[in-house]
Write a protein that holds these residues in place. Structure first.
Motif, PDB file in Angstrom:
ATOM      1  N   HIS A   2       0.829  -1.199   0.000  1.00 40.03           N
ATOM      2  CA  HIS A   2       0.000   0.000   0.000  1.00 40.03           C
ATOM      3  C   HIS A   2       0.868   1.256   0.000  1.00 40.03           C
ATOM      4  O   HIS A   2       1.881   1.327   0.686  1.00 40.03           O
ATOM      5  CB  HIS A   2      -0.901   0.024   1.234  1.00 40.03           C
ATOM      6  CG  HIS A   2      -1.920  -1.062   1.249  1.00 40.03           C
ATOM      7  ND1 HIS A   2      -2.825  -1.220   0.237  1.00 40.03           N
ATOM      8  CD2 HIS A   2      -2.166  -2.046   2.150  1.00 40.03           C
ATOM      9  CE1 HIS A   2      -3.603  -2.257   0.519  1.00 40.03           C
ATOM     10  NE2 HIS A   2      -3.224  -2.773   1.657  1.00 40.03           N
ATOM     11  N   ASP A   7      -4.024   3.564   8.187  1.00 34.13           N
ATOM     12  CA  ASP A   7      -5.421   3.708   7.789  1.00 34.13           C
ATOM     13  C   ASP A   7      -6.278   3.466   9.022  1.00 34.13           C
ATOM     14  O   ASP A   7      -6.539   2.327   9.404  1.00 34.13           O
ATOM     15  CB  ASP A   7      -5.769   2.699   6.685  1.00 34.13           C
ATOM     16  CG  ASP A   7      -7.231   2.778   6.265  1.00 34.13           C
ATOM     17  OD1 ASP A   7      -7.870   3.789   6.588  1.00 34.13           O
ATOM     18  OD2 ASP A   7      -7.710   1.833   5.615  1.00 34.13           O
ATOM     19  N   GLY A   9      -9.856   4.091  10.913  1.00 35.95           N
ATOM     20  CA  GLY A   9     -11.245   4.445  10.650  1.00 35.95           C
ATOM     21  C   GLY A   9     -12.105   4.239  11.883  1.00 35.95           C
ATOM     22  O   GLY A   9     -11.844   3.350  12.695  1.00 35.95           O
ATOM     23  N   PRO A 158     -22.605  -4.708   8.614  1.00 38.14           N
ATOM     24  CA  PRO A 158     -21.901  -3.435   8.489  1.00 38.14           C
ATOM     25  C   PRO A 158     -22.589  -2.445   7.560  1.00 38.14           C
ATOM     26  O   PRO A 158     -22.316  -1.265   7.609  1.00 38.14           O
ATOM     27  CB  PRO A 158     -20.545  -3.849   7.919  1.00 38.14           C
ATOM     28  CG  PRO A 158     -20.865  -5.055   7.091  1.00 38.14           C
ATOM     29  CD  PRO A 158     -21.938  -5.774   7.855  1.00 38.14           C
ATOM     30  N   ALA A 263     -18.214  -2.516  -3.891  1.00 38.59           N
ATOM     31  CA  ALA A 263     -17.759  -3.733  -3.215  1.00 38.59           C
ATOM     32  C   ALA A 263     -18.640  -4.932  -3.548  1.00 38.59           C
ATOM     33  O   ALA A 263     -18.264  -6.076  -3.265  1.00 38.59           O
ATOM     34  CB  ALA A 263     -17.741  -3.513  -1.702  1.00 38.59           C
ATOM     35  N   PRO A 287     -12.016  -3.814  -1.671  1.00 29.23           N
ATOM     36  CA  PRO A 287     -13.289  -3.572  -0.973  1.00 29.23           C
ATOM     37  C   PRO A 287     -13.186  -2.617   0.207  1.00 29.23           C
ATOM     38  O   PRO A 287     -14.083  -1.798   0.430  1.00 29.23           O
ATOM     39  CB  PRO A 287     -13.703  -4.982  -0.524  1.00 29.23           C
ATOM     40  CG  PRO A 287     -13.123  -5.878  -1.568  1.00 29.23           C
ATOM     41  CD  PRO A 287     -11.795  -5.256  -1.922  1.00 29.23           C
ATOM     42  N   GLN A 288     -12.085  -2.687   0.965  1.00 31.07           N
ATOM     43  CA  GLN A 288     -11.967  -1.815   2.137  1.00 31.07           C
ATOM     44  C   GLN A 288     -11.788  -0.351   1.757  1.00 31.07           C
ATOM     45  O   GLN A 288     -11.970   0.545   2.590  1.00 31.07           O
ATOM     46  CB  GLN A 288     -10.809  -2.265   3.042  1.00 31.07           C
ATOM     47  CG  GLN A 288      -9.414  -2.049   2.466  1.00 31.07           C
ATOM     48  CD  GLN A 288      -8.921  -3.224   1.646  1.00 31.07           C
ATOM     49  OE1 GLN A 288      -9.721  -4.032   1.158  1.00 31.07           O
ATOM     50  NE2 GLN A 288      -7.607  -3.332   1.510  1.00 31.07           N
ATOM     51  N   LEU A 289     -11.440  -0.094   0.488  1.00 30.30           N
ATOM     52  CA  LEU A 289     -11.293   1.285   0.032  1.00 30.30           C
ATOM     53  C   LEU A 289     -12.484   1.738  -0.815  1.00 30.30           C
ATOM     54  O   LEU A 289     -12.460   2.827  -1.379  1.00 30.30           O
ATOM     55  CB  LEU A 289      -9.997   1.448  -0.772  1.00 30.30           C
ATOM     56  CG  LEU A 289      -8.693   1.206  -0.009  1.00 30.30           C
ATOM     57  CD1 LEU A 289      -7.492   1.516  -0.897  1.00 30.30           C
ATOM     58  CD2 LEU A 289      -8.634   2.030   1.273  1.00 30.30           C
ATOM     59  N   CYS A 290     -13.517   0.896  -0.903  1.00 27.66           N
ATOM     60  CA  CYS A 290     -14.729   1.295  -1.622  1.00 27.66           C
ATOM     61  C   CYS A 290     -15.637   2.132  -0.728  1.00 27.66           C
ATOM     62  O   CYS A 290     -16.179   3.150  -1.157  1.00 27.66           O
ATOM     63  CB  CYS A 290     -15.479   0.058  -2.122  1.00 27.66           C
ATOM     64  SG  CYS A 290     -14.678  -0.778  -3.511  1.00 27.66           S
ATOM     65  N   THR A 291     -15.819   1.685   0.504  1.00 29.01           N
ATOM     66  CA  THR A 291     -16.611   2.477   1.437  1.00 29.01           C
ATOM     67  C   THR A 291     -15.806   3.701   1.862  1.00 29.01           C
ATOM     68  O   THR A 291     -14.595   3.782   1.634  1.00 29.01           O
ATOM     69  CB  THR A 291     -16.980   1.639   2.670  1.00 29.01           C
ATOM     70  OG1 THR A 291     -15.786   1.068   3.225  1.00 29.01           O
ATOM     71  CG2 THR A 291     -17.931   0.515   2.295  1.00 29.01           C
ATOM     72  N   ASN A 293     -13.458   6.200   3.486  1.00 27.46           N
ATOM     73  CA  ASN A 293     -12.246   5.928   4.256  1.00 27.46           C
ATOM     74  C   ASN A 293     -11.279   7.091   4.130  1.00 27.46           C
ATOM     75  O   ASN A 293     -11.364   7.904   3.200  1.00 27.46           O
ATOM     76  CB  ASN A 293     -11.590   4.625   3.773  1.00 27.46           C
ATOM     77  CG  ASN A 293     -11.170   4.689   2.312  1.00 27.46           C
ATOM     78  OD1 ASN A 293     -10.069   5.125   1.996  1.00 27.46           O
ATOM     79  ND2 ASN A 293     -12.054   4.275   1.403  1.00 27.46           N
TER      80      ASN A 293
END
Length: 370
Positions: A2, A7, A9, A158, A263, A287-291, A293
């Motif tokens: 990365h 990161d 949240g 979630p 996602a 996926p964790q960077l779609c919502t 953040n």
């Protein structure tokens, strides 16, 4: 690997779930309670002090003004106290650009932005420069997923979208013949209000009352049928938008799908077919960077910083009571003439000059000064 060191949240799902949606005042209070400790934790995890940084990036819009102010005030404080460059970020641009953090996506590219509050098909010509091919006439697909999740009595943790996707996997997506939105309109706009109503009526007729094991199958069939129509609508509009985009920018090589709904595995599969069919490559953030953040805001900030799109704040800015937030901030006012029907959500947005117009004006000034 990365391209970021940390990161951190903070989720507010448990705060808002009992209310069936985001409560602005509760969201503001949660932001205020978590802001200082979250920033401190991020700095510690990255092993840096504020004075080691070059800039601070923050979302200034669009969004809930009460929440935006909390973040902007903290960012301005950090920038003013430590002499950092201040980078104002557009929330939807952050979604669009974060795909470039994990894949070599060159400009221009076609981008489908799908979230709880937005449905956009845009050509990204460069950082801060977009043209609109289509947007929602009423509700966004993410909002539709959340509404359907509540109607079906699903757990919103979630997210409502994830809950509907999980239940839909158990259902027959052909049982309920919901109408495809805007099928007779050959443009790239979206509409989900009618589909939400059709789902509500189906639930009232076939699975009234609380969710139980006895009606789980019919609820799964409704979820699957809803998802088939909702995502096929996105697929059809994206296919048309890709053709339009290639007419305008023949050098496009990528379709990017971003935002919380990106996602969804079935959506990715459908769009993979669209991209492959016209010789393009589909790219979506992990996926964790779609919502929502912090990484996407930092990445957009870094991209804008590299172009000189930042501000210097005086030391007095740390104590300013007024902050610049843009709750209704269009990504662009450049629209393809074939999608001229103006969405209701945009008729109220004449408050702030679009990101594209501001970026082009700033770059023009920079060019004149050189």
């Amino acid at each position: 690997m990365h391209p970021y060191r940390t990161d951190i949240g903070i989720l507010q799902v448990d705060i808002h779930a009992p209310w069936g949606g985001v409560v602005p005042k509760l969201a503001q209070e949660a932001h205020e309670a978590a802001m200082d400790s979250t920033v401190e934790q991020a700095l510690q995890q990255a092993g840096v002090r504020p004075s080691d940084l070059e800039a601070v990036a923050v979302t200034v819009g669009p969004g809930l003004s009460l929440c935006l102010k909390v973040g902007v005030q903290k960012a301005r404080q950090l920038a003013a106290e430590h002499g950092l460059k201040y980078v104002a970020v557009h929330h939807m641009e952050a979604h669009a650009l974060v795909a470039r953090a994990s894949a070599p996506v060159a400009f221009p590219f076609l981008c489908l932005l799908v979230s709880g509050g937005h449905n956009l098909l845009v050509i990204a010509h460069g950082v801060g420069r977009y043209s609109l091919l289509g947007s929602t006439l009423d509700d966004a697909v993410g909002e539709a997923y959340d509404k359907v999740a509540r109607l079906l009595g699903l757990e919103l943790r979630p997210s409502g979208g994830a809950a509907v996707e999980t239940l839909a996997a158990e259902g027959d997506d052909q049982r309920f013949k919901f109408s495809m939105p805007l099928r007779m309109r050959p443009n790239c706009n979206f509409s989900y209000a009618g589909l939400k109503t059709a789902v509500r009526l189906a639930i009232e007729a076939e699975a009234p009352g609380p969710a139980t094991d006895a009606n789980r199958q019919v609820r799964a069939d409704i979820a699957a049928s809803f998802q088939r129509v909702a995502l096929t609508h996105l697929e059809e509009r994206t296919r048309r938008a890709a053709a339009w985009a290639l007419e305008a920018e023949p050098s496009i090589c990528h379709i990017v799908v971003a935002g919380g709904v990106a996602a969804n595995k079935l959506l990715r599969s459908k769009l993979q077919g669209v991209a492959k069919g016209i010789g393009l490559e589909l790219v979506s953030p992990p996926p964790q960077l779609c919502t929502d953040n912090g990484v996407m805001v930092a990445w957009a900030g870094a991209e804008r910083l590299a172009l000189g799109l930042w501000e210097h704040l005086p030391a007095s800015a740390a104590d300013d009571a007024w902050v610049d937030v843009r709750p209704r901030w269009p990504l662009t006012d450049q629209r393809d003439s074939r999608s001229l029907s103006e969405p209701r959500s945009e008729r109220k947005k004449g408050i702030h000059t679009s990101l594209t117009a501001l970026t082009e004006a700033t770059l023009c000034i920079h060019s004149a000064e050189q």
